[in-house]
Design a protein around this motif. Structure first.
Motif, PDB file in Angstrom:
ATOM      1  N   LEU A   1      50.139  43.311  46.658  1.00 46.53           N
ATOM      2  CA  LEU A   1      49.984  44.129  45.447  1.00 46.53           C
ATOM      3  C   LEU A   1      51.170  43.878  44.522  1.00 46.53           C
ATOM      4  CD1 LEU A   1      48.878  47.452  47.190  1.00 46.53           C
ATOM      5  CD2 LEU A   1      47.388  45.890  45.931  1.00 46.53           C
ATOM      6  N   PRO A   2      51.185  42.726  43.829  1.00 47.35           N
ATOM      7  CA  PRO A   2      52.319  42.429  42.943  1.00 47.35           C
ATOM      8  C   PRO A   2      52.286  43.177  41.621  1.00 47.35           C
ATOM      9  CG  PRO A   2      50.713  40.656  42.861  1.00 47.35           C
ATOM     10  CD  PRO A   2      50.230  41.608  43.909  1.00 47.35           C
ATOM     11  N   LEU A   3      51.117  43.654  41.220  1.00 48.51           N
ATOM     12  CA  LEU A   3      50.966  44.313  39.922  1.00 48.51           C
ATOM     13  C   LEU A   3      51.164  45.818  40.086  1.00 48.51           C
ATOM     14  CD1 LEU A   3      50.217  43.586  36.970  1.00 48.51           C
ATOM     15  CD2 LEU A   3      47.864  44.177  37.532  1.00 48.51           C
TER      16      LEU A   3
ATOM     17  N   VAL B   1      41.680  41.758  36.612  1.00 49.44           N
ATOM     18  CA  VAL B   1      42.178  41.110  37.815  1.00 49.44           C
ATOM     19  C   VAL B   1      43.697  41.048  37.739  1.00 49.44           C
ATOM     20  CG1 VAL B   1      40.112  39.726  38.231  1.00 49.44           C
ATOM     21  CG2 VAL B   1      41.944  38.809  36.810  1.00 49.44           C
ATOM     22  N   ASP B   2      44.340  40.897  38.909  1.00 50.31           N
ATOM     23  CA  ASP B   2      45.784  40.718  38.913  1.00 50.31           C
ATOM     24  C   ASP B   2      46.113  39.227  38.914  1.00 50.31           C
ATOM     25  OD1 ASP B   2      45.414  39.811  41.511  1.00 50.31           O
ATOM     26  OD2 ASP B   2      46.338  41.543  42.470  1.00 50.31           O
ATOM     27  N   LEU B   3      47.379  38.868  39.029  1.00 52.10           N
ATOM     28  CA  LEU B   3      47.764  37.462  38.902  1.00 52.10           C
ATOM     29  C   LEU B   3      47.300  36.619  40.077  1.00 52.10           C
ATOM     30  CD1 LEU B   3      50.543  36.631  40.740  1.00 52.10           C
ATOM     31  CD2 LEU B   3      51.514  38.300  39.201  1.00 52.10           C
ATOM     32  N   LEU B   4      46.832  37.266  41.158  1.00 53.08           N
ATOM     33  CA  LEU B   4      46.261  36.530  42.286  1.00 53.08           C
ATOM     34  C   LEU B   4      44.745  36.459  42.217  1.00 53.08           C
ATOM     35  CD1 LEU B   4      48.511  37.912  45.175  1.00 53.08           C
ATOM     36  CD2 LEU B   4      48.639  35.657  44.091  1.00 53.08           C
ATOM     37  N   GLY B   5      44.159  37.065  41.172  1.00 55.31           N
ATOM     38  CA  GLY B   5      42.716  37.007  40.992  1.00 55.31           C
ATOM     39  C   GLY B   5      41.939  38.122  41.649  1.00 55.31           C
ATOM     40  N   TYR B   6      42.620  39.143  42.187  1.00 54.65           N
ATOM     41  CA  TYR B   6      41.938  40.262  42.828  1.00 54.65           C
ATOM     42  C   TYR B   6      41.582  41.341  41.819  1.00 54.65           C
ATOM     43  CZ  TYR B   6      43.406  38.320  47.321  1.00 54.65           C
ATOM     44  OH  TYR B   6      43.592  37.500  48.405  1.00 54.65           O
ATOM     45  N   ALA B   7      40.453  42.011  42.054  1.00 56.10           N
ATOM     46  CA  ALA B   7      40.074  43.190  41.288  1.00 56.10           C
ATOM     47  C   ALA B   7      40.812  44.406  41.848  1.00 56.10           C
ATOM     48  CB  ALA B   7      38.565  43.395  41.364  1.00 56.10           C
ATOM     49  N   PRO B   8      40.801  45.535  41.134  1.00 60.81           N
ATOM     50  CA  PRO B   8      41.445  46.740  41.669  1.00 60.81           C
ATOM     51  C   PRO B   8      40.880  47.140  43.027  1.00 60.81           C
ATOM     52  CG  PRO B   8      40.924  47.021  39.348  1.00 60.81           C
ATOM     53  CD  PRO B   8      40.283  45.744  39.769  1.00 60.81           C
TER      54      PRO B   8
ATOM     55  N   ASP C   1      36.788  47.356  45.397  1.00 63.33           N
ATOM     56  CA  ASP C   1      36.451  46.906  46.749  1.00 63.33           C
ATOM     57  C   ASP C   1      36.030  48.071  47.635  1.00 63.33           C
ATOM     58  OD1 ASP C   1      37.233  44.455  45.814  1.00 63.33           O
ATOM     59  OD2 ASP C   1      38.571  43.992  47.491  1.00 63.33           O
ATOM     60  N   LEU C   2      36.740  49.193  47.506  1.00 59.60           N
ATOM     61  CA  LEU C   2      36.374  50.362  48.312  1.00 59.60           C
ATOM     62  C   LEU C   2      34.975  50.843  47.953  1.00 59.60           C
ATOM     63  CD1 LEU C   2      39.764  52.323  48.248  1.00 59.60           C
ATOM     64  CD2 LEU C   2      38.815  51.015  50.159  1.00 59.60           C
ATOM     65  N   ASP C   3      34.639  50.829  46.678  1.00 58.36           N
ATOM     66  CA  ASP C   3      33.288  51.224  46.265  1.00 58.36           C
ATOM     67  C   ASP C   3      32.237  50.280  46.840  1.00 58.36           C
ATOM     68  OD1 ASP C   3      34.208  53.376  44.815  1.00 58.36           O
ATOM     69  OD2 ASP C   3      34.259  52.307  42.906  1.00 58.36           O
ATOM     70  N   ALA C   4      32.606  48.988  46.945  1.00 56.04           N
ATOM     71  CA  ALA C   4      31.667  47.998  47.473  1.00 56.04           C
ATOM     72  C   ALA C   4      31.581  48.034  48.998  1.00 56.04           C
ATOM     73  CB  ALA C   4      32.068  46.602  47.020  1.00 56.04           C
ATOM     74  N   GLY C   5      32.521  48.734  49.654  1.00 58.67           N
ATOM     75  CA  GLY C   5      32.465  48.867  51.103  1.00 58.67           C
ATOM     76  C   GLY C   5      33.121  47.752  51.878  1.00 58.67           C
ATOM     77  N   ARG C   6      33.892  46.902  51.205  1.00 61.41           N
ATOM     78  CA  ARG C   6      34.548  45.795  51.909  1.00 61.41           C
ATOM     79  C   ARG C   6      35.760  45.342  51.105  1.00 61.41           C
ATOM     80  NH1 ARG C   6      32.999  41.984  55.807  1.00 61.41           N
ATOM     81  NH2 ARG C   6      34.080  39.968  55.639  1.00 61.41           N
ATOM     82  N   LEU C   7      36.911  45.194  51.778  1.00 63.27           N
ATOM     83  CA  LEU C   7      38.143  44.761  51.128  1.00 63.27           C
ATOM     84  C   LEU C   7      38.343  43.259  51.302  1.00 63.27           C
ATOM     85  CD1 LEU C   7      40.499  47.586  52.444  1.00 63.27           C
ATOM     86  CD2 LEU C   7      39.936  47.226  50.033  1.00 63.27           C
TER      87      LEU C   7
END
Length: 522
Positions: free
Chosen positions: A65-67, A270-277, A281-287
């Motif tokens: 979590l760099p951001l 997205v953050d600088l690594l390309g991940y969404a908040p 992911d929690l809403d989608a049920g998978r991290l």
């Protein structure tokens, strides 16, 4: 002409008040039964998502979590979705916009039946103690203070002046950072709870690093927290701050003092690594996580109180991290805002050089350092580090403002606060430990080591952004007698010959005080 006598008078009055208050003492340590975290319920939503996100068994899942905004949102998401427990442990928990967001989320969790335990070091609670006390009146919520001050609690200096006979005890602080929910997910790393650590400060902001963790490492984290929670160095806040402005406090005061609820955080896509908040992911049920073997390394809560300096050092998180570094075969990349390796550390770095292990270090420049005296300790080793072959980088406040990878700094001063290491492109350390004497022998520290090559590559990408876009590369002058700072802007390279972006007075003070400050005090 009247300012000096006036200042002396005020100082004398403060000393008299402090002397009178010095007879104060902590209340007797309360008798209480040890409390341990309950076994993780695999049926809570957070535990279900963690199980659905990757391999089970001995593997730990991790995401960097760099951001700052993402890291704050991750904590808020965990607090809002927790159903059974929240354990929260911090060195600093400020009464500002960030602190109030999290305090409201913790209060709401307690009201819906979540068991909330909050442990805060007592050094910086002057502004937040009334809200922490009011939070402790919320159902299902407990707040405790680590190594508290007895009296004159209006500021850091007044607290120390009130108990000069206890300086040895009070100079030891809990520097750990942990936020865990339902024994299923946790955030660990370098960030305290204050605006500056999430790029929400107006005067200064920190580049920092946290990690979101799931899996069996949560049991280790909760066990460490429980050891601190049950320590004899910890008091319930109501035992230390029974009243506010002479009046008792109840849960209703929390709403009266906390103010309006803050609007939702503004999060980039997205953050600088390309991940969404994390919330998406929690809403989608998978991290989205990287999986590998992991271990928690932590100092015992009684490290300062029950050990000599040599014993504290020998068993410290610092020495465990040094052990990882010394086992490196090919490469070490390390970030530390305060870099004072000492002679033993310098010998370890030179051992790496002799074994042809590439060493890269990123730390603060004088202009970026929020502890200028610590910079004097680092300067004692800077030329030797360069001469040994280390690649050395110092963060630039001006260059940080021009880089938006970590968020918008605006006119605020950019500083490094990240405490990380990558060893041989596989092992990643994220934690609270600075590479300085205070972390080694005075403070308690905590961190997590994860073995995963993909996670290590992402950490290296983050470090590379700071090195190339926000920092100066250092080198020795041809004669080896002086340091030069190199800034690369496109194809143009600028060479500077003195501490960049610092003022004349900053440089003068450091040159005068540097030889006088004992390294053990840094």
């Amino acid at each position: 002409m009247n300012r000096l006598p006036h200042w002396i008078g005020r100082a004398f009055l403060a000393l008299c008040v402090a002397t009178l208050a010095a007879c104060g003492s902590l209340p007797a340590a309360p008798e209480r039964a040890p409390v341990r975290a309950e076994a993780t319920d695999p049926h809570t939503p957070l535990a279900t998502i963690a199980a659905a996100s990757g391999p089970s068994g001995t593997q730990t899942g991790a995401r960097l979590l760099p951001l700052g905004a993402y890291s704050l949102d991750a904590r808020l998401q965990l607090a809002e979705r927790a159903q059974r427990s929240l354990v929260v442990q911090y060195y600093q928990f400020e009464d500002d916009a960030t602190g109030r967001r999290l305090l409201q989320a913790l209060r709401d969790a307690g009201l819906r039946g979540v068991q909330v335990r909050v442990l805060v070091d007592d050094l910086y609670t002057a502004r937040s103690q009334r809200l922490l006390l009011a939070l402790s009146k919320t159902p299902n919520t407990e707040v405790r203070l680590y190594n508290p001050f007895c009296c004159n609690r209006h500021g850091v200096l007044s607290r120390f002046l009130a108990s000069p006979h206890e300086f040895g005890r009070l100079n030891h602080r809990m520097h750990n950072k942990l936020f865990a929910a339902d024994g299923a997910m946790a955030v660990v790393g370098g960030r305290n709870i204050a605006d500056d650590y999430f790029l929400l400060g107006s005067a200064q902001n920190f580049i920092d690093m946290d990690a979101l963790l799931v899996g069996p490492v949560l049991q280790q984290l909760q066990a460490v927290f429980d050891d601190y929670w049950n320590s004899r160095l910890v008091w319930p806040i109501a035992e230390i701050v029974p009243l506010v402005d002479g009046q008792p406090v109840d849960a209703g005061d929390f709403d009266r003092w906390i103010g309006a609820r803050a609007p939702a955080l503004a999060l980039p896509g997205v953050d600088l690594l390309g991940y969404a908040p994390v919330g998406q992911d929690l809403d989608a049920g998978r991290l989205a996580l990287h999986w590998g073997a992991a271990q928690v390394i932590a100092d015992p809560p009684t490290k300062p109180a029950s050990m000599s300096a040599d014993e504290a050092l020998a068993t410290s998180v610092t020495m465990q991290v040094w052990g990882l570094l010394l086992a490196a075969r090919d490469e070490v990349e390390l970030t530390s805002p305060y870099l004072v390796p000492g002679e033993k550390g310098m010998a370890a770095f030179q051992d790496l050089a002799q074994r042809k292990v590439r060493l890269t270090l990123l730390t603060n420049s004088l202009a970026a350092n929020d502890e200028p005296l610590v910079h004097t300790g680092y300067v004692r080793y800077r030329k030797r580090l360069l001469a040994s072959g280390a690649s050395l980088y110092e963060l630039s406040p001006e260059r940080t403002r021009a880089d938006e990878q970590f968020g918008m700094f605006g006119k605020s001063l950019g500083r490094l606060h990240s405490k990380t290491a990558v060893i041989d492109g596989r092992q990643v350390f994220v934690g609270s430990m600075n590479l300085d004497p205070r972390s080694a022998t005075k403070n308690t520290e905590m961190g997590v080591v994860v073995d995963n090559a993909a996670l290590a590559q992402e950490m290296l990408r983050v470090i590379e952004v700071s090195k190339t876009r926000s920092a100066y590369r250092l080198r020795l002058r041809d004669d080896g007698q002086a340091v030069e700072w190199l800034a690369l802007d496109g194809a143009a390279e600028t060479v500077l010959t003195d501490e960049p972006e610092s003022t004349f007075w900053q440089r003068l003070v450091n040159r005068l005080l540097g030889p006088l400050v004992p390294e053990t005090l840094l």
